[in-house]
Design an enzyme around this catalytic site. Structure first.
Site, PDB file in Angstrom:
ATOM      1  N   LEU A 226      -6.065   3.940   0.605  1.00 38.16           N
ATOM      2  CA  LEU A 226      -4.719   3.597   1.060  1.00 38.16           C
ATOM      3  C   LEU A 226      -3.650   3.994   0.045  1.00 38.16           C
ATOM      4  O   LEU A 226      -3.685   3.548  -1.114  1.00 38.16           O
ATOM      5  CB  LEU A 226      -4.646   2.096   1.339  1.00 38.16           C
ATOM      6  CG  LEU A 226      -3.292   1.562   1.808  1.00 38.16           C
ATOM      7  CD1 LEU A 226      -2.906   2.183   3.148  1.00 38.16           C
ATOM      8  CD2 LEU A 226      -3.322   0.041   1.913  1.00 38.16           C
ATOM      9  N   ASP A 227      -2.710   4.821   0.479  1.00 41.36           N
ATOM     10  CA  ASP A 227      -1.535   5.224  -0.301  1.00 41.36           C
ATOM     11  C   ASP A 227      -1.907   5.836  -1.646  1.00 41.36           C
ATOM     12  O   ASP A 227      -1.158   5.730  -2.622  1.00 41.36           O
ATOM     13  CB  ASP A 227      -0.597   4.026  -0.518  1.00 41.36           C
ATOM     14  CG  ASP A 227       0.003   3.527   0.790  1.00 41.36           C
ATOM     15  OD1 ASP A 227       0.175   4.336   1.712  1.00 41.36           O
ATOM     16  OD2 ASP A 227       0.288   2.316   0.887  1.00 41.36           O
ATOM     17  N   GLN A 228      -3.053   6.495  -1.726  1.00 44.14           N
ATOM     18  CA  GLN A 228      -3.479   7.135  -2.966  1.00 44.14           C
ATOM     19  C   GLN A 228      -3.684   8.640  -2.808  1.00 44.14           C
ATOM     20  O   GLN A 228      -4.225   9.286  -3.706  1.00 44.14           O
ATOM     21  CB  GLN A 228      -4.771   6.485  -3.473  1.00 44.14           C
ATOM     22  CG  GLN A 228      -4.615   5.020  -3.864  1.00 44.14           C
ATOM     23  CD  GLN A 228      -5.895   4.426  -4.413  1.00 44.14           C
ATOM     24  OE1 GLN A 228      -6.610   5.047  -5.182  1.00 44.14           O
ATOM     25  NE2 GLN A 228      -6.194   3.194  -4.009  1.00 44.14           N
TER      26      GLN A 228
END
Length: 323
Positions: A226-228
């Site tokens: 997530l969001d990486q």
């Protein structure tokens, strides 16, 4: 990866000998594999190959049919995208309720400034259907009463509309590996923080509660973490002492729209690639884009002092500087 190579994607349950079966089929048809990448996440196998079909000994339609038949036999999904399939790139936009990013994409598309066609909007609520109708773009609400999306329907729609790029225009749901793996390095998201700071939900609230002086937004490729995913573009703005969450949204949303559009253009123009989890630009391309601060903001930053460039240079024996 150059656009004159054919892309083959294999998605399904992990099976012994799967790679060998696919590569053997390609070898038998005179096809050279230029790049192969594979991964397994949550028991889902994904393999992406870029191959040279210039000297293959069959027609494109035959290769596509043979790979689909092999996929059926192995119980996996095989997709083939020839260079000719990508002459006019198709964008599928996923959205929820917020309109600002979707509207900016529509404006760029309507003015001919996008470089691709927006073929469909897929949402988990119906709030943005009037905006899609305004631009005469097909709209599909795949959410239930709580906004939970039907991912099988999403995959069917992405296949139906032959999506080359998926743009998450404030799509407030996490895509499963089954979707992400099929579109590796072809899903772009906009997140309302300067990643890697404040990932996940309520990023503006997180920034406000932590008392940051500068907040921002990030457009990035989507991965299963997530969001990486690899960062493409970022924008920053000041946070006043008395700012509220609504103030941050008012400052941030225009930047969200611009950073997302910039990232989409970079991708469509082939000016950005992913290498070892980081994005890289083609040479001499950075001047054509605003990847971070504006030139005016950059010029306002001091450029002195710098270690070793002053009148007094520290002698030996000091502590090592952080990298």
């Amino acid at each position: 990866m150059t656009t004159d190579l054919t892309e083959i994607t294999v998605i399904g349950g992990d099976k012994t000998g799967l790679i060998a079966r696919v590569t053997s089929l390609l070898f038998e048809r005179g096809i050279n594999i230029e790049d192969l990448d594979q991964a397994v996440r949550d028991d889902i196998f994904r393999m992406t190959m870029h191959v040279d079909t210039t000297d293959m000994v069959c027609k494109p339609e035959t290769l596509r049919d043979d790979l689909h038949d092999l996929g059926d036999e192995l119980g996996v999904d095989v997709q083939v995208r020839f260079p000719s399939d990508r002459e006019t790139q198709q964008i599928a936009v996923l959205a929820t309720k917020e309109s600002h990013c979707l509207e900016r994409l529509f404006q760029a598309w309507a003015s001919g400034d996008l470089g691709a066609d927006i073929s469909v909007v897929i949402a988990n609520h119906d709030d943005l259907e009037p905006l899609a109708e305004k631009y005469d773009i097909p709209f599909h609400d795949v959410g239930d009463g709580k906004g939970t999306p039907d991912e099988d329907e999403i995959l069917d729609l992405l296949n139906e509309y032959d999506a080359d790029l998926i743009v998450l225009a404030r799509y407030m749901r996490i895509l499963s590996p089954d979707v992400v793996f099929r579109f590796e390095d072809r899903i772009i998201n906009i997140h309302p923080s300067l990643l890697p700071a404040f990932p996940g939900a309520k990023a503006y609230r997180q920034a406000l509660e932590e008392g940051v002086r500068i907040a921002g937004v990030t457009a990035h490729y989507v991965t299963t973490d997530l969001d990486q995913g690899p960062i493409i573009t970022q924008r920053a703005f000041d946070v006043p002492d008395d700012a509220s969450i609504d103030d941050l949204k008012e400052r941030g949303q225009p930047l969200e729209a611009e950073a997302l559009l910039e990232a989409v253009r970079l991708h469509l123009n082939g000016d950005v690639s992913v290498h070892r989890g980081r994005t890289r630009l083609r040479e001499a391309r950075e001047e054509n884009y605003q990847l971070g601060l504006s030139p005016e903001a950059s010029s306002a930053n001091p450029d002195r002092p710098v270690d070793g460039l002053g009148d007094i240079v520290a002698g030996d024996g000091g502590e090592e500087a952080d990298d």
